[in-house]
Design a protein around this motif. Structure first.
Motif, PDB file in Angstrom:
ATOM      1  N   GLU B  81      14.716   4.590   1.935  1.00  0.00           N
ATOM      2  CA  GLU B  81      13.689   3.842   2.660  1.00  0.00           C
ATOM      3  C   GLU B  81      12.383   3.914   1.876  1.00  0.00           C
ATOM      4  OE1 GLU B  81      13.207   4.243   7.027  1.00  0.00           O
ATOM      5  OE2 GLU B  81      11.072   4.431   6.582  1.00  0.00           O
ATOM      6  N   CYS B  82      11.880   2.738   1.566  1.00  0.00           N
ATOM      7  CA  CYS B  82      10.606   2.653   0.839  1.00  0.00           C
ATOM      8  C   CYS B  82       9.526   2.196   1.793  1.00  0.00           C
ATOM      9  CB  CYS B  82      10.731   1.641  -0.304  1.00  0.00           C
ATOM     10  SG  CYS B  82      11.979   2.126  -1.474  1.00  0.00           S
ATOM     11  N   ARG B  83       8.287   2.531   1.463  1.00  0.00           N
ATOM     12  CA  ARG B  83       7.186   2.153   2.347  1.00  0.00           C
ATOM     13  C   ARG B  83       5.996   1.656   1.558  1.00  0.00           C
ATOM     14  NH1 ARG B  83       7.178   6.086   7.634  1.00  0.00           N
ATOM     15  NH2 ARG B  83       9.366   5.748   8.152  1.00  0.00           N
ATOM     16  N   LEU B  84       5.419   0.600   2.130  1.00  0.00           N
ATOM     17  CA  LEU B  84       4.225  -0.006   1.561  1.00  0.00           C
ATOM     18  C   LEU B  84       3.102   0.347   2.546  1.00  0.00           C
ATOM     19  CD1 LEU B  84       4.319  -3.741   0.427  1.00  0.00           C
ATOM     20  CD2 LEU B  84       2.255  -2.613   1.126  1.00  0.00           C
ATOM     21  N   TYR B  85       2.089   1.062   2.067  1.00  0.00           N
ATOM     22  CA  TYR B  85       1.031   1.516   2.965  1.00  0.00           C
ATOM     23  C   TYR B  85      -0.142   0.537   2.924  1.00  0.00           C
ATOM     24  CZ  TYR B  85       3.683   5.798   3.237  1.00  0.00           C
ATOM     25  OH  TYR B  85       4.699   6.705   3.446  1.00  0.00           O
ATOM     26  N   VAL B  86      -0.524   0.072   4.109  1.00  0.00           N
ATOM     27  CA  VAL B  86      -1.595  -0.921   4.192  1.00  0.00           C
ATOM     28  C   VAL B  86      -2.626  -0.485   5.224  1.00  0.00           C
ATOM     29  CG1 VAL B  86       0.023  -2.769   3.583  1.00  0.00           C
ATOM     30  CG2 VAL B  86      -0.496  -2.354   5.993  1.00  0.00           C
ATOM     31  N   PHE B  87      -3.824  -1.034   5.074  1.00  0.00           N
ATOM     32  CA  PHE B  87      -4.855  -0.809   6.085  1.00  0.00           C
ATOM     33  C   PHE B  87      -5.458  -2.156   6.471  1.00  0.00           C
ATOM     34  CE2 PHE B  87      -7.837   1.233   8.678  1.00  0.00           C
ATOM     35  CZ  PHE B  87      -9.071   0.613   8.496  1.00  0.00           C
ATOM     36  N   PRO B  88      -5.280  -2.572   7.738  1.00  0.00           N
ATOM     37  CA  PRO B  88      -5.866  -3.838   8.181  1.00  0.00           C
ATOM     38  C   PRO B  88      -7.290  -3.621   8.678  1.00  0.00           C
ATOM     39  CG  PRO B  88      -4.371  -2.961   9.856  1.00  0.00           C
ATOM     40  CD  PRO B  88      -4.473  -1.931   8.783  1.00  0.00           C
ATOM     41  N   ASP B  89      -8.262  -4.173   7.952  1.00  0.00           N
ATOM     42  CA  ASP B  89      -9.657  -4.043   8.367  1.00  0.00           C
ATOM     43  C   ASP B  89     -10.012  -5.258   9.223  1.00  0.00           C
ATOM     44  OD1 ASP B  89     -12.749  -3.263   6.581  1.00  0.00           O
ATOM     45  OD2 ASP B  89     -12.415  -3.989   8.615  1.00  0.00           O
ATOM     46  N   SER B  90     -10.082  -5.039  10.531  1.00  0.00           N
ATOM     47  CA  SER B  90     -10.303  -6.163  11.455  1.00  0.00           C
ATOM     48  C   SER B  90     -11.704  -6.769  11.318  1.00  0.00           C
ATOM     49  CB  SER B  90     -10.111  -5.712  12.897  1.00  0.00           C
ATOM     50  OG  SER B  90      -8.796  -5.261  13.080  1.00  0.00           O
ATOM     51  N   ASP B  91     -12.664  -5.977  10.839  1.00  0.00           N
ATOM     52  CA  ASP B  91     -14.040  -6.511  10.718  1.00  0.00           C
ATOM     53  C   ASP B  91     -14.117  -7.543   9.602  1.00  0.00           C
ATOM     54  OD1 ASP B  91     -15.425  -3.224  11.384  1.00  0.00           O
ATOM     55  OD2 ASP B  91     -14.928  -4.877  12.752  1.00  0.00           O
ATOM     56  N   SER B  92     -13.556  -7.198   8.442  1.00  0.00           N
ATOM     57  CA  SER B  92     -13.643  -8.102   7.299  1.00  0.00           C
ATOM     58  C   SER B  92     -12.424  -9.003   7.166  1.00  0.00           C
ATOM     59  CB  SER B  92     -13.782  -7.293   6.007  1.00  0.00           C
ATOM     60  OG  SER B  92     -12.633  -6.468   5.833  1.00  0.00           O
ATOM     61  N   LYS B  93     -11.397  -8.755   8.016  1.00  0.00           N
ATOM     62  CA  LYS B  93     -10.124  -9.500   7.952  1.00  0.00           C
ATOM     63  C   LYS B  93      -9.505  -9.388   6.560  1.00  0.00           C
ATOM     64  CE  LYS B  93     -10.056 -12.372  11.971  1.00  0.00           C
ATOM     65  NZ  LYS B  93     -10.958 -11.582  12.737  1.00  0.00           N
ATOM     66  N   VAL B  94      -9.551  -8.170   6.030  1.00  0.00           N
ATOM     67  CA  VAL B  94      -8.881  -7.902   4.759  1.00  0.00           C
ATOM     68  C   VAL B  94      -7.761  -6.905   5.013  1.00  0.00           C
ATOM     69  CG1 VAL B  94      -9.115  -6.921   2.444  1.00  0.00           C
ATOM     70  CG2 VAL B  94     -10.968  -8.300   3.395  1.00  0.00           C
ATOM     71  N   LEU B  95      -6.581  -7.226   4.496  1.00  0.00           N
ATOM     72  CA  LEU B  95      -5.438  -6.320   4.575  1.00  0.00           C
ATOM     73  C   LEU B  95      -5.342  -5.615   3.230  1.00  0.00           C
ATOM     74  CD1 LEU B  95      -3.009  -5.320   6.213  1.00  0.00           C
ATOM     75  CD2 LEU B  95      -1.684  -7.214   5.262  1.00  0.00           C
TER      76      LEU B  95
END
Lengths: 189, 129
Positions: B81-95
């Motif tokens: 199992e591989c994982r891609l770590y992301v952070f969704p910044d709701s203020d700037s709408k940048v993932l």
């Protein structure tokens, strides 16, 4: 934090940085082949439903819902899409457009569809004074929102040459609007 | 305002290595496919906390780990199992794509995510200062 980064519109855009043209094409086809499933998943998320909740409402198993949300377009049946969307309280509309319809023609298509809907609303209200007033109000609101949206777009496209319009109808004006007022043209600089 | 994707230098480096290591498995495409599905849900206006699926794992501090599961596309071998770590910044709408790894690197990947968030907060703080 890293210095100013490139912003990618989506994963297809991002993948261009890593793959040759052949691999990019294959990847884009792979992504595009599941657009219906992805849309259904997005709609379920927006509705705040879990797979289990939707399955119960749709009369399906959770496993079936999961299969639908990962299916290729070719593998989805209209029946499954109907059950899924109905469980979310949504109607399914099916339309046909020429392949590779240019964006400019999509704009025109939507515009004509919009006008048709507005005309239909007026027709349906005929004969009922109250409905006619509401339909007229709605047309003014729609015109206000559409014009403001278009002006905002034009300001981004051509900010230097944009001048403010001479008159904008707001919803507060609508209550005093009569049929005769509707015939008056609104002029812009 | 539409969401967009930005990748960290760490992600760019690790993703290149990941693709090289898993050249014929198609794992990278499965991960990106699930990322695309997640992004679509964000574009529909759903709050990141409310997007739930078998391939999305909620990590500390708003970080999400996206795995490759669920696709009907076949992969070669029996991949971990591989994982891609992301952070969704709701203020700037940048993932933000922070890093990528597998079960073995999970601990250090989460540590990298925390470092990214710390750094990000410092930068935002100095922008507003």
């Amino acid at each position: 934090m890293d210095s100013k980064k490139t912003a990618y519109r989506g994963v297809k855009d991002l993948f261009k940085e890593y793959a040759n043209k052949e691999e990019q094409k294959e990847f884009e086809q792979f992504i595009d082949s599941q657009q219906i499933a992805k849309t259904l998943f997005a709609l379920r998320s927006k509705a705040g439903k879990t797979q289990k909740e939707l399955a119960e409402k749709a009369g399906m198993t959770q496993s079936k819902i999961s299969k639908i949300e990962h299916a290729f377009n070719d593998d989805l049946s209209v029946g499954d899409i109907l059950k899924y969307s109905s469980a979310l309280g949504l109607q399914l509309h099916i339309g046909f457009t020429p392949e590779n319809l240019a964006l400019v023609n999509q704009v025109k298509l939507h515009w004509f569809q919009l006008l048709e809907c507005l005309d239909e609303i007026q027709k349906l209200s005929e004969g009922d004074k109250e409905m006619e007033t509401e339909a007229r109000k709605f047309s003014f609101e729609a015109a206000n929102n559409i014009l403001n949206g278009l002006l905002e777009h034009l300001t981004k496209v051509h900010p230097e040459n944009m001048q403010k319009p001479a008159l904008l109808v707001t919803t507060s004006d609508i209550e005093s609007t009569t049929k005769e007022d509707c015939d008056t043209n609104i002029a812009f600089n | 305002m539409q969401w967009c994707i930005e990748q960290t230098d760490l992600f760019a480096r690790k993703f290149k290595q990941f693709r090289k290591k898993n050249k014929h498995s198609g794992l990278d495409k499965l991960l990106l496919n699930n990322l695309d599905t997640y992004l679509k849900a964000l574009q529909f206006g759903t709050s990141p906390q409310k997007i739930n699926a078998g391939f999305i794992h909620h990590e500390p501090n708003g970080v999400k780990a996206i795995d490759q599961k669920g696709s009907r596309k076949k992969v070669s071998g029996t991949p971990k199992e591989c994982r891609l770590y992301v952070f969704p910044d709701s203020d700037s709408k940048v993932l933000y794509l922070i890093t990528i790894g597998d079960k073995n690197s999970q601990k250090s990947d989460i540590k990298d995510c925390c470092s990214f968030l710390d750094e990000s907060r410092k930068t935002k703080g100095s922008d507003h200062g």
